[in-house]
Design an enzyme around this catalytic site. Structure first.
Site, PDB file in Angstrom:
ATOM      1  N   ALA A 121       0.811  -1.229   0.000  1.00 30.07           N
ATOM      2  CA  ALA A 121       0.000   0.000   0.000  1.00 30.07           C
ATOM      3  C   ALA A 121       0.837   1.268   0.000  1.00 30.07           C
ATOM      4  O   ALA A 121       0.325   2.340   0.296  1.00 30.07           O
ATOM      5  CB  ALA A 121      -0.941   0.008   1.196  1.00 30.07           C
ATOM      6  N   ALA A 122       2.105   1.164  -0.360  1.00 28.36           N
ATOM      7  CA  ALA A 122       2.969   2.344  -0.304  1.00 28.36           C
ATOM      8  C   ALA A 122       2.476   3.446  -1.238  1.00 28.36           C
ATOM      9  O   ALA A 122       2.428   4.620  -0.869  1.00 28.36           O
ATOM     10  CB  ALA A 122       4.398   1.958  -0.643  1.00 28.36           C
ATOM     11  N   GLY A 123       2.106   3.071  -2.463  1.00 26.19           N
ATOM     12  CA  GLY A 123       1.615   4.071  -3.405  1.00 26.19           C
ATOM     13  C   GLY A 123       0.325   4.717  -2.948  1.00 26.19           C
ATOM     14  O   GLY A 123       0.141   5.934  -3.075  1.00 26.19           O
ATOM     15  N   ASP A 124      -0.588   3.912  -2.399  1.00 27.77           N
ATOM     16  CA  ASP A 124      -1.852   4.458  -1.895  1.00 27.77           C
ATOM     17  C   ASP A 124      -1.617   5.373  -0.702  1.00 27.77           C
ATOM     18  O   ASP A 124      -2.288   6.396  -0.540  1.00 27.77           O
ATOM     19  CB  ASP A 124      -2.801   3.323  -1.512  1.00 27.77           C
ATOM     20  CG  ASP A 124      -3.250   2.510  -2.717  1.00 27.77           C
ATOM     21  OD1 ASP A 124      -3.249   3.061  -3.838  1.00 27.77           O
ATOM     22  OD2 ASP A 124      -3.591   1.340  -2.536  1.00 27.77           O
TER      23      ASP A 124
END
Length: 317
Positions: A260-263
């Site tokens: 979930a790094a991008g989110d």
């Protein structure tokens, strides 16, 4: 299929239009090659979906957030809406569709922290332009509107154009990307945020280095997007706007799961922009939040709270 009509739209600074999925997460020593079987110790069921993840990130990091999307009238849909409400996200604009299955994502995470994701859209495919237009008041009240590509294209286009027409800060995270975007979509974007794989698909050019990412970002800016941020994982981001072309390194972090790094980055950026932060400061805040998220397992469980990220990155550059 009959949807339960959402209640009157609520006031929120950050309006997330997008997907809600239940993530079925398998952790393995390594990602399987084509045709290979790999044993895994366990299966976890974790709330996810790019839209819902970004809503949770924005809320945990201080934003006043509302979610607009669709779920099925099933246990996963109930769990996802309940989870968002516990995070402080307004869910009155999440439609519940009888006879539809809530979206799911099958996520495989290797010990290296790399992942693969397969999505079954389910009820997410039922979001329509009419449902977007029906929430005109929520768009009027928001400061920032955020979209992704896990919803039907006509609904995404409607949300982007409505946000632009009302003068909101419009963010598009073009994931999952399958090819170039229509020029009117790019013209509606204040912030376009692809990763390097998505940037390659959007521009039909190889994005295999930070310098190549800058070139891709410049292409997308020339096509109409005002600010383009290509996320490069541990290598930071490539950023282009009308006067700037730069690489910003990522904070150091011991990554164990990048799911979930991008989110997290998108949600943090949206919150910072809603608070009036300058672009550089908002990006730094997003990078700091993403750096915390990769040190934890899971999608939504990995997203940090504001107190864990601090306020230094929010200061004006």
């Amino acid at each position: 299929m009959v949807a339960k009509r959402p209640s009157a739209s609520a006031v929120a600074d950050v309006l997330i239009v997008g997907s809600l999925n239940m993530d079925l997460v398998i952790r393995t020593p390594r990602l399987p090659r084509p045709g290979q079987t790999v044993a895994a110790p366990a299966l976890e069921t974790i709330p996810g979906g790019k839209g819902a993840n970004q809503a949770v990130a924005a809320a945990r990091l201080g934003g006043k957030v509302a979610m607009l999307g669709c779920v099925g009238d099933d246990a996963y849909g109930t769990a996802l809406r309940d989870g968002l409400r516990r995070e402080g996200v307004e869910t009155s604009m999440v439609s519940v569709h009888a006879g539809a299955a809530t979206g799911i994502a099958c996520v495989t995470v290797a010990d290296s922290a790399q992942n693969t994701i397969v999505i079954v859209a389910g009820a997410n495919q039922l979001l329509t332009p009419a449902m977007i237009e029906a929430q005109h008041a929520a768009f009027e009240r928001a400061r920032v509107v955020v979209c992704q590509l896990e919803s039907p294209p006509d609904a995404v286009e409607c949300a982007l154009k409505l946000g632009r027409r009302l003068g909101k800060t419009v963010i598009l995270n073009p994931a999952p990307a399958i090819g170039p975007l229509p020029t009117p979509w790019l013209a509606a974007c204040d912030y376009l945020i692809p990763n390097e794989t998505e940037a390659a698909l959007l521009t039909a050019r190889a994005v295999d280095s930070p310098e190549a990412a800058l070139d891709a970002a410049a292409d997308l800016h020339a096509q109409g997007a005002k600010h383009v941020i290509v996320t490069l994982g541990a290598r930071g981001i490539a950023y282009v706007d009308a006067t700037t072309r730069l690489l910003m390194p990522a904070p150091s972090a011991l990554a164990i799961d990048t799911t979930a790094a991008g989110d997290t980055f998108v949600g943090a950026l949206a919150t910072a922009l809603a608070e009036g932060a300058a672009p550089n400061a908002a990006i730094q805040f997003g990078q700091a939040a993403a750096a915390v998220s990769v040190t934890r397992l899971g999608a939504q469980p990995s997203i940090p709270f504001r107190s864990e990220v601090g306020t230094l990155a929010m200061q004006a550059p």
